[in-house]
Design a protein around this motif. Structure first.
Motif, PDB file in Angstrom:
ATOM      1  N   THR A 165      -8.836   9.350   1.238  1.00  0.00           N
ATOM      2  CA  THR A 165      -8.524   8.582   2.821  1.00  0.00           C
ATOM      3  C   THR A 165      -8.671   7.225   2.825  1.00  0.00           C
ATOM      4  O   THR A 165      -7.242   6.623   3.168  1.00  0.00           O
ATOM      5  N   ALA A 166      -9.517   6.923   2.396  1.00  0.00           N
ATOM      6  CA  ALA A 166      -9.171   4.919   2.419  1.00  0.00           C
ATOM      7  C   ALA A 166      -8.125   4.683   1.243  1.00  0.00           C
ATOM      8  O   ALA A 166      -7.846   3.561   1.531  1.00  0.00           O
ATOM      9  N   TYR A 167      -7.560   5.296   0.188  1.00  0.00           N
ATOM     10  CA  TYR A 167      -6.891   4.310  -0.033  1.00  0.00           C
ATOM     11  C   TYR A 167      -5.744   4.788   0.229  1.00  0.00           C
ATOM     12  O   TYR A 167      -5.060   3.728   0.171  1.00  0.00           O
ATOM     13  N   GLU A 168      -5.512   6.030   0.941  1.00  0.00           N
ATOM     14  CA  GLU A 168      -3.954   6.256   1.459  1.00  0.00           C
ATOM     15  C   GLU A 168      -4.096   5.191   2.772  1.00  0.00           C
ATOM     16  O   GLU A 168      -2.909   4.795   2.883  1.00  0.00           O
ATOM     17  N   MET A 169      -4.519   5.065   3.464  1.00  0.00           N
ATOM     18  CA  MET A 169      -4.970   4.210   4.590  1.00  0.00           C
ATOM     19  C   MET A 169      -4.139   2.660   3.936  1.00  0.00           C
ATOM     20  O   MET A 169      -3.675   1.586   4.486  1.00  0.00           O
ATOM     21  N   ALA A 170      -5.363   1.744   2.799  1.00  0.00           N
ATOM     22  CA  ALA A 170      -5.133   0.651   2.440  1.00  0.00           C
ATOM     23  C   ALA A 170      -3.355   0.577   1.818  1.00  0.00           C
ATOM     24  O   ALA A 170      -2.441   0.017   2.140  1.00  0.00           O
ATOM     25  N   TYR A 171      -2.905   1.998   0.873  1.00  0.00           N
ATOM     26  CA  TYR A 171      -1.647   2.016   0.376  1.00  0.00           C
ATOM     27  C   TYR A 171      -0.984   1.991   1.645  1.00  0.00           C
ATOM     28  O   TYR A 171       0.786   0.835   1.745  1.00  0.00           O
ATOM     29  N   GLY A 172      -1.031   3.003   2.745  1.00  0.00           N
ATOM     30  CA  GLY A 172      -0.009   2.693   3.874  1.00  0.00           C
ATOM     31  C   GLY A 172       0.151   1.391   4.776  1.00  0.00           C
ATOM     32  O   GLY A 172       0.695   1.062   5.004  1.00  0.00           O
ATOM     33  N   LEU A 173      -0.896   0.206   4.737  1.00  0.00           N
ATOM     34  CA  LEU A 173      -1.532  -0.806   5.259  1.00  0.00           C
ATOM     35  C   LEU A 173      -0.433  -1.351   4.209  1.00  0.00           C
ATOM     36  O   LEU A 173       0.128  -2.516   4.716  1.00  0.00           O
ATOM     37  N   SER A 174      -0.319  -1.905   2.877  1.00  0.00           N
ATOM     38  CA  SER A 174       0.006  -2.560   2.054  1.00  0.00           C
ATOM     39  C   SER A 174       1.761  -2.705   1.687  1.00  0.00           C
ATOM     40  O   SER A 174       2.441  -3.185   1.355  1.00  0.00           O
ATOM     41  N   LYS A 175       2.679  -1.142   2.476  1.00  0.00           N
ATOM     42  CA  LYS A 175       3.539  -1.314   2.621  1.00  0.00           C
ATOM     43  C   LYS A 175       4.699  -1.862   3.977  1.00  0.00           C
ATOM     44  O   LYS A 175       5.379  -1.640   3.757  1.00  0.00           O
ATOM     45  N   LEU A 176       3.294  -2.101   4.668  1.00  0.00           N
ATOM     46  CA  LEU A 176       3.846  -2.987   5.675  1.00  0.00           C
ATOM     47  C   LEU A 176       4.254  -4.565   5.362  1.00  0.00           C
ATOM     48  O   LEU A 176       5.325  -5.604   6.133  1.00  0.00           O
ATOM     49  N   ASN A 177       4.148  -4.536   4.083  1.00  0.00           N
ATOM     50  CA  ASN A 177       4.399  -5.867   3.707  1.00  0.00           C
ATOM     51  C   ASN A 177       4.475  -7.174   4.649  1.00  0.00           C
ATOM     52  O   ASN A 177       4.915  -8.093   4.794  1.00  0.00           O
ATOM     53  N   MET A 178       2.815  -7.017   4.430  1.00  0.00           N
ATOM     54  CA  MET A 178       2.812  -8.227   5.511  1.00  0.00           C
ATOM     55  C   MET A 178       1.688  -9.565   4.781  1.00  0.00           C
ATOM     56  O   MET A 178       1.436 -10.515   5.105  1.00  0.00           O
ATOM     57  N   ASP A 233      -1.172  -9.935   1.408  1.00  0.00           N
ATOM     58  CA  ASP A 233      -1.643  -9.844  -0.191  1.00  0.00           C
ATOM     59  C   ASP A 233      -2.556  -9.170  -0.161  1.00  0.00           C
ATOM     60  O   ASP A 233      -2.624  -8.377  -1.977  1.00  0.00           O
ATOM     61  N   ILE A 234      -3.014  -8.580   0.794  1.00  0.00           N
ATOM     62  CA  ILE A 234      -3.987  -8.000   0.278  1.00  0.00           C
ATOM     63  C   ILE A 234      -4.883  -6.670   1.221  1.00  0.00           C
ATOM     64  O   ILE A 234      -4.599  -7.573   2.558  1.00  0.00           O
ATOM     65  N   SER A 235      -4.865  -5.692   1.315  1.00  0.00           N
ATOM     66  CA  SER A 235      -5.208  -4.507   2.356  1.00  0.00           C
ATOM     67  C   SER A 235      -6.082  -4.199   1.958  1.00  0.00           C
ATOM     68  O   SER A 235      -6.873  -3.460   0.979  1.00  0.00           O
ATOM     69  N   VAL A 236      -6.930  -4.395   2.939  1.00  0.00           N
ATOM     70  CA  VAL A 236      -8.751  -3.390   2.832  1.00  0.00           C
ATOM     71  C   VAL A 236      -8.267  -2.245   4.081  1.00  0.00           C
ATOM     72  O   VAL A 236      -8.178  -2.668   5.122  1.00  0.00           O
ATOM     73  N   VAL A 243     -19.764   5.017   3.350  1.00  0.00           N
ATOM     74  CA  VAL A 243     -18.609   4.430   4.110  1.00  0.00           C
ATOM     75  C   VAL A 243     -18.380   4.809   2.732  1.00  0.00           C
ATOM     76  O   VAL A 243     -18.491   4.032   1.281  1.00  0.00           O
ATOM     77  N   PHE A 244     -16.477   4.941   2.957  1.00  0.00           N
ATOM     78  CA  PHE A 244     -15.469   4.146   2.191  1.00  0.00           C
ATOM     79  C   PHE A 244     -14.278   2.804   1.836  1.00  0.00           C
ATOM     80  O   PHE A 244     -14.134   2.993   3.303  1.00  0.00           O
ATOM     81  N   VAL A 245     -14.553   2.125   0.957  1.00  0.00           N
ATOM     82  CA  VAL A 245     -13.441   0.860   1.307  1.00  0.00           C
ATOM     83  C   VAL A 245     -13.071   1.027  -0.176  1.00  0.00           C
ATOM     84  O   VAL A 245     -12.629   1.226  -0.794  1.00  0.00           O
ATOM     85  N   CYS A 246     -11.189   0.196   0.446  1.00  0.00           N
ATOM     86  CA  CYS A 246     -10.445   0.495  -0.328  1.00  0.00           C
ATOM     87  C   CYS A 246     -10.719  -0.595  -0.324  1.00  0.00           C
ATOM     88  O   CYS A 246      -9.167  -1.486   0.342  1.00  0.00           O
ATOM     89  N   TYR A 247     -10.109  -1.662  -1.679  1.00  0.00           N
ATOM     90  CA  TYR A 247      -9.668  -3.266  -1.670  1.00  0.00           C
ATOM     91  C   TYR A 247      -8.506  -3.324  -1.859  1.00  0.00           C
ATOM     92  O   TYR A 247      -8.489  -2.908  -3.628  1.00  0.00           O
ATOM     93  N   TYR A 248      -7.010  -2.780  -1.928  1.00  0.00           N
ATOM     94  CA  TYR A 248      -5.789  -3.082  -2.216  1.00  0.00           C
ATOM     95  C   TYR A 248      -5.023  -4.453  -2.372  1.00  0.00           C
ATOM     96  O   TYR A 248      -4.720  -4.610  -1.529  1.00  0.00           O
ATOM     97  N   PHE A 249      -4.820  -4.854  -3.639  1.00  0.00           N
ATOM     98  CA  PHE A 249      -4.135  -5.823  -3.870  1.00  0.00           C
ATOM     99  C   PHE A 249      -2.488  -5.414  -4.299  1.00  0.00           C
ATOM    100  O   PHE A 249      -2.097  -6.102  -3.894  1.00  0.00           O
ATOM    101  N   ASN A 250      -2.794  -4.473  -5.085  1.00  0.00           N
ATOM    102  CA  ASN A 250      -1.070  -4.002  -5.715  1.00  0.00           C
ATOM    103  C   ASN A 250      -1.792  -2.848  -5.976  1.00  0.00           C
ATOM    104  O   ASN A 250      -2.679  -2.010  -6.626  1.00  0.00           O
ATOM    105  N   GLU A 251      -0.149  -2.006  -6.982  1.00  0.00           N
ATOM    106  CA  GLU A 251      -0.598  -0.999  -7.353  1.00  0.00           C
ATOM    107  C   GLU A 251      -1.461  -1.049  -8.790  1.00  0.00           C
ATOM    108  O   GLU A 251      -1.810  -0.227  -8.999  1.00  0.00           O
ATOM    109  N   ASN A 252      -1.408  -2.181  -8.934  1.00  0.00           N
ATOM    110  CA  ASN A 252      -2.474  -1.744 -10.251  1.00  0.00           C
ATOM    111  C   ASN A 252      -3.653  -2.450 -10.291  1.00  0.00           C
ATOM    112  O   ASN A 252      -3.522  -2.655 -11.003  1.00  0.00           O
ATOM    113  N   ASN A 253      -4.027  -3.692  -9.844  1.00  0.00           N
ATOM    114  CA  ASN A 253      -4.728  -3.864  -8.643  1.00  0.00           C
ATOM    115  C   ASN A 253      -5.620  -3.192  -7.865  1.00  0.00           C
ATOM    116  O   ASN A 253      -5.125  -4.016  -6.376  1.00  0.00           O
ATOM    117  N   TYR A 254      -6.625  -2.459  -7.726  1.00  0.00           N
ATOM    118  CA  TYR A 254      -7.208  -1.807  -6.378  1.00  0.00           C
ATOM    119  C   TYR A 254      -8.442  -1.162  -6.685  1.00  0.00           C
ATOM    120  O   TYR A 254      -8.823  -1.104  -7.965  1.00  0.00           O
TER     121      TYR A 254
END
Length: 413
Positions: free
Chosen positions: A328-341, A343-346, A364-375
């Motif tokens: 769920t943490a990953y999909e939250m960060a991935y969805g946030l990144s799709k807003l394209n607002m 560089d980093i989505s946490v 606690v789970f945290v996803c640090y998402y920079f891009n699809e190849n870097n999270y």
């Protein structure tokens, strides 16, 4: 010179207010080479205060009495000290006129008990209170200096800055510098420090453990200020060489400010999707000036419905793994990144308690998402009550981001 500080007030003893005056005054005194040897808090009790005055005057060169200068019956500090010194309280005409004019200016009635604040100990030096009605005083007694200062911080701090320091500065200098080390623990930091052999007759090092780091305080004291500065600089250099990236900050810069500095320096922007922290993470950052340069978006998705509708978390993910999960943490960060607002989505989701729902409290789970190849998705287990878990979650995320942005991940040249 050494000093003792007595704070007077039953409200301090019973915990109704936080005694910030001790911290403020101790830091100011250390900066000018005055050693604070004693902190004492006393109820509004004449005999107890007399005992502490007598006790500390036998041990220190300078005594500070903070609080108890107001107009009410429980404001006893001035009278107790006058009795102890066998001196009279006399009405100071200048302070009395200032008191009258202050009440006139505020269009309020001055009650009879307010006049008490215009009485001062004979032969004292008056310290004008620019922010209140009770003046401070400096009393010379034998070879001692005794300061009386008002209790409210908005009156106390300006008086310390404006009046008291000038009476205490001497030829001796003291330099204090802090560095902040994370990821090792106080015992390992202490062990490495001693092996570096950085102390001498003028330089000492002390460690102070906090939840997320260890503060190393460097204290240099001597006659030659230029020499002391050079020594402190050399110690800091050696610490950087020894601790490397673990030494992430100097002078106790807040985690939020440190992260913002790194984001701005690397021309990076960031967005957050918060569940367990409920906006606390974003609030910590936006409390710092300059946050608007880096923070682009923050979404609080406390419910499963919000996670799905706002961030696109799949219902089957929530059903299979739960809201508190790395998936769920990953999909939250991935969805946030799709807003394209940014560089980093946490994203952050977890169990703060006090009632367990899906996972153990503190998970606690945290996803640090920079891009699809870097999270990176991290699982943490944090101890404490609800508020502590939320606060520690924020600290953990901020510190991890500081290291990631400053290290191999997401750095822009």
């Amino acid at each position: 010179m050494n000093a003792g500080i007595i704070t007077v007030g039953t409200e301090i003893i019973i915990g109704s207010i936080l005694n910030t005056n001790i911290k403020y005054l101790s830091e100011k005194l250390s900066e000018i080479g005055v050693h604070v040897d004693y902190h004492v808090s006393v109820r509004d009790n004449a005999q107890a205060l007399t005992n502490q005055i007598e006790n500390l005057l036998s041990k220190v060169d300078i005594l500070f009495l903070c609080g108890g200068l107001g107009p009410t019956d429980d404001d006893i500090t001035k009278q107790v000290l006058a009795n102890y010194l066998d001196r009279k309280l006399i009405l100071d005409d200048e302070q009395y006129n200032k008191l009258i004019n202050r009440f006139k200016k505020n269009k309020s009635t001055m009650t009879k008990n307010n006049v008490r604040q215009a009485y001062v100990i004979e032969s004292s030096t008056i310290l004008d209170n620019d922010n209140g009605t009770a003046p401070g005083e400096l009393v010379e007694y034998k070879d001692k200096k005794i300061f009386l200062l008002p209790g409210p911080p908005r009156e106390f701090e300006p008086m310390v800055d404006k009046y008291t320091m000038k009476y205490l500065i001497n030829d001796r200098s003291i330099i204090i510098k802090s560095v902040n080390i994370a990821g090792l623990g106080e015992s390992k930091v202490e062990d490495r420090l001693r092996k570096l052999n950085l102390e001498d007759s003028e330089v000492s090092l002390n460690t102070f453990a906090r939840y997320y780091d260890t503060e190393v305080k460097i204290i240099a004291e001597g006659e030659d200020r230029t020499k002391l500065i050079s020594k402190v600089d050399e110690v800091v250099k050696r610490l950087h060489e020894s601790f490397g990236k673990n030494l992430y900050s100097e002078d106790n810069i807040s985690l939020a400010k440190m992260l913002l500095n790194k984001l701005i320096r690397n021309n990076l922007t960031i967005s957050f999707a918060e569940s367990v922290t409920g906006g606390l993470l974003t609030s910590r950052l936006t409390s710092e000036a300059g946050a608007s340069k880096s923070i682009k978006n923050s979404i609080i998705t406390y419910s499963n419905e919000a996670k799905s509708k706002l961030l696109g978390v799949k219902p089957e993910t929530l059903n299979k793994y739960g809201a508190v999960s790395k998936e769920t943490a990953y999909e939250m960060a991935y969805g946030l990144s799709k807003l394209n607002m940014s560089d980093i989505s946490v994203s952050v989701t977890g169990e703060a308690g006090p009632i367990k729902s899906e996972k153990d409290i503190g998970t606690v789970f945290v996803c640090y998402y920079f891009n699809e190849n870097n999270y990176e998705t991290k699982e943490y287990f944090l101890n404490g009550d609800r508020n502590t878990i939320q606060s520690r979650t924020v600290d953990t995320i901020l510190l991890h981001l500081i290291f990631k942005i400053g290290g191999q991940y997401g750095t822009r040249k």
